[in-house]
Scaffold this active site. Structure first.
Site, PDB file in Angstrom:
ATOM      1  N   ASP A  42     -21.755   6.294   3.579  1.00 59.73           N
ATOM      2  CA  ASP A  42     -22.629   6.575   2.426  1.00 59.73           C
ATOM      3  C   ASP A  42     -23.050   8.045   2.408  1.00 59.73           C
ATOM      4  O   ASP A  42     -23.724   8.499   1.474  1.00 59.73           O
ATOM      5  CB  ASP A  42     -23.832   5.618   2.358  1.00 59.73           C
ATOM      6  CG  ASP A  42     -24.725   5.679   3.583  1.00 59.73           C
ATOM      7  OD1 ASP A  42     -24.406   6.434   4.525  1.00 59.73           O
ATOM      8  OD2 ASP A  42     -25.759   4.969   3.594  1.00 59.73           O
ATOM      9  N   SER A  43     -22.583   8.828   3.406  1.00 59.56           N
ATOM     10  CA  SER A  43     -22.741  10.281   3.336  1.00 59.56           C
ATOM     11  C   SER A  43     -22.054  10.821   2.085  1.00 59.56           C
ATOM     12  O   SER A  43     -22.325  11.950   1.671  1.00 59.56           O
ATOM     13  CB  SER A  43     -22.151  10.954   4.590  1.00 59.56           C
ATOM     14  OG  SER A  43     -20.798  10.598   4.755  1.00 59.56           O
ATOM     15  N   ASP A  86     -19.675   1.652   4.605  1.00 57.34           N
ATOM     16  CA  ASP A  86     -21.128   1.576   4.812  1.00 57.34           C
ATOM     17  C   ASP A  86     -21.764   0.645   3.789  1.00 57.34           C
ATOM     18  O   ASP A  86     -21.452   0.718   2.587  1.00 57.34           O
ATOM     19  CB  ASP A  86     -21.754   2.966   4.629  1.00 57.34           C
ATOM     20  CG  ASP A  86     -21.914   3.703   5.946  1.00 57.34           C
ATOM     21  OD1 ASP A  86     -21.775   3.077   7.021  1.00 57.34           O
ATOM     22  OD2 ASP A  86     -22.187   4.913   5.905  1.00 57.34           O
ATOM     23  N   LYS A 116     -20.494  -1.246   7.979  1.00 58.38           N
ATOM     24  CA  LYS A 116     -21.420  -0.620   8.934  1.00 58.38           C
ATOM     25  C   LYS A 116     -22.808  -0.663   8.329  1.00 58.38           C
ATOM     26  O   LYS A 116     -22.971  -0.446   7.122  1.00 58.38           O
ATOM     27  CB  LYS A 116     -21.004   0.822   9.235  1.00 58.38           C
ATOM     28  CG  LYS A 116     -22.014   1.558  10.128  1.00 58.38           C
ATOM     29  CD  LYS A 116     -21.449   2.841  10.719  1.00 58.38           C
ATOM     30  CE  LYS A 116     -21.475   4.034   9.778  1.00 58.38           C
ATOM     31  NZ  LYS A 116     -22.803   4.408   9.275  1.00 58.38           N
ATOM     32  N   GLU A 118     -27.230   0.172   9.355  1.00 54.74           N
ATOM     33  CA  GLU A 118     -28.084   0.956  10.251  1.00 54.74           C
ATOM     34  C   GLU A 118     -29.250   0.127  10.798  1.00 54.74           C
ATOM     35  O   GLU A 118     -29.813  -0.704  10.082  1.00 54.74           O
ATOM     36  CB  GLU A 118     -28.647   2.167   9.488  1.00 54.74           C
ATOM     37  CG  GLU A 118     -27.562   3.109   8.985  1.00 54.74           C
ATOM     38  CD  GLU A 118     -28.114   4.306   8.201  1.00 54.74           C
ATOM     39  OE1 GLU A 118     -29.350   4.499   8.151  1.00 54.74           O
ATOM     40  OE2 GLU A 118     -27.294   5.049   7.638  1.00 54.74           O
ATOM     41  N   GLU A 185     -25.755   8.300  16.668  1.00 53.93           N
ATOM     42  CA  GLU A 185     -25.793   9.606  15.997  1.00 53.93           C
ATOM     43  C   GLU A 185     -26.950  10.454  16.520  1.00 53.93           C
ATOM     44  O   GLU A 185     -28.110  10.002  16.558  1.00 53.93           O
ATOM     45  CB  GLU A 185     -25.923   9.394  14.471  1.00 53.93           C
ATOM     46  CG  GLU A 185     -25.945  10.716  13.700  1.00 53.93           C
ATOM     47  CD  GLU A 185     -25.750  10.557  12.192  1.00 53.93           C
ATOM     48  OE1 GLU A 185     -25.467   9.428  11.729  1.00 53.93           O
ATOM     49  OE2 GLU A 185     -25.882  11.585  11.486  1.00 53.93           O
TER      50      GLU A 185
HETATM   51  O1  KIV Z   1     -22.199   7.978   6.253  1.00 51.50           O
HETATM   52  C1  KIV Z   1     -21.539   8.481   7.183  1.00 51.50           C
HETATM   53  O2  KIV Z   1     -20.645   9.311   6.981  1.00 51.50           O
HETATM   54  C2  KIV Z   1     -21.860   8.047   8.541  1.00 51.50           C
HETATM   55  C3  KIV Z   1     -21.329   8.855   9.687  1.00 51.50           C
HETATM   56  C4  KIV Z   1     -22.137  10.082   9.846  1.00 51.50           C
HETATM   57  C5  KIV Z   1     -21.295   8.073  10.951  1.00 51.50           C
HETATM   58  O3  KIV Z   1     -22.565   7.103   8.710  1.00 51.50           O
END
Ligand code: KIV
Length: 267
Positions: A42-43, A86, A116, A118, A185
């Site tokens: 989600d970056s 994510d 993924k 958090e 992280e």
């Molecule tokens: O969103 C993302 O790119 C991430 C990585 C920094 C692990 O969660």
């Protein structure tokens, strides 16, 4: 590539490489790099959508970008990297049913084979257990968790012994809940190594030293596409600068070309 293959890599000591992708162009490049896993992180909210945090990213956007990633691969399906997507903010924090629907939507309609999410608060642990029972592989994420930016900021986490003990326990809880791997992280390298040695599932670091079972990087940071990179992700090349220079030179050349006025305009 299956999530279970990553556990095998840990057992055999093979370092795991994970790179992010957000569209078909970046996916094609990452596939060609031979990375084991593509993370549609989600970056992308910050990298390609122009937001200042990951919080505004929606499930629809994650689906849209993950579908584009799938279209970027060219290898036969069984040779493609594993794709992990994510779960965006608020798609899994509001209860198990909503989380199953969100994760299921991604797996049903895109190339993602795992999600993924958090944190490791008790509610999140219940969500992970439910997802895993429903056959949805889950990767955990601890330390600097960007969806909690308003609580944690972007600074290095787990600096004192109390928070170090907490994160060690949370890592154990995520493994017990059924996560097939865990991202750590921006935490001290020594702590990340200890957690890596304590867990059976692979631990993937970013800004967490060299002692993890693998590394993940935001591809745009690694190639210098983003304007500013985090301190733990130095760019290997300066793609942004190269593009700007090449394009400036093209624009200048075009502008210098003489234009012959037509008869009409001179009348
Ligand atoms: O969103 C993302 O790119 C991430 C990585 C920094 C692990 O969660």
């Amino acid at each position: 590539m299956l999530p279970a293959d990553l556990i095998r890599f840990k057992q055999t000591g093979k370092q795991i490489t994970i790179l992010t992708a957000w569209d078909s162009l970046s996916a094609a490049i990452v596939e060609a790099s031979q990375a084991d896993v593509v993370l549609v992180g989600d970056s992308l909210g910050m990298v390609v959508l122009g937001h200042t945090t990951t919080l505004p990213v929606t499930l629809d956007q994650m689906l849209h970008h993950t579908q584009a990633v799938g279209r970027g691969f060219s290898r036969p399906i069984n040779e493609q990297p594993l794709v992990i997507c994510d779960l965006p903010f608020l798609s899994y924090q509001c209860g198990e049913d909503k989380a199953v629907a969100a994760a299921g939507t991604l797996l049903k309609n895109s190339c993602a084979a795992a999600v993924k999410l958090e944190g490791a608060e008790p509610e999140i642990i219940s969500v992970i257990e439910r997802l895993v029972r429903m056959g949805i592989p889950v990767m955990g994420h601890l330390g600097l968790t960007p969806q909690a930016v308003h609580h944690l900021g972007y600074k290095r986490q787990a600096e004192d012994s109390t928070s170090q003990e907490k994160i060690k326990q949370q890592a154990q809880d995520l493994q017990a809940a059924g996560c097939f791997s865990l991202v750590l992280e921006h935490i001290p390298g020594e702590l990340a190594s200890q957690i890596t040695n304590q867990l059976k599932i692979p631990v993937i670091g970013i800004g967490a030293g060299k002692g993890c079972d693998g590394q993940v990087r935001v591809t745009a940071d690694l190639v210098g596409l983003t304007e500013k990179q985090p301190p733990f992700s130095k760019p290997l090349i300066q793609v942004r600068q190269l593009c700007v220079e090449a394009l400036q030179s093209w624009v200048k050349t075009q502008q210098q070309q003489e234009v012959t006025p037509t008869n009409e305009s001179s009348q």
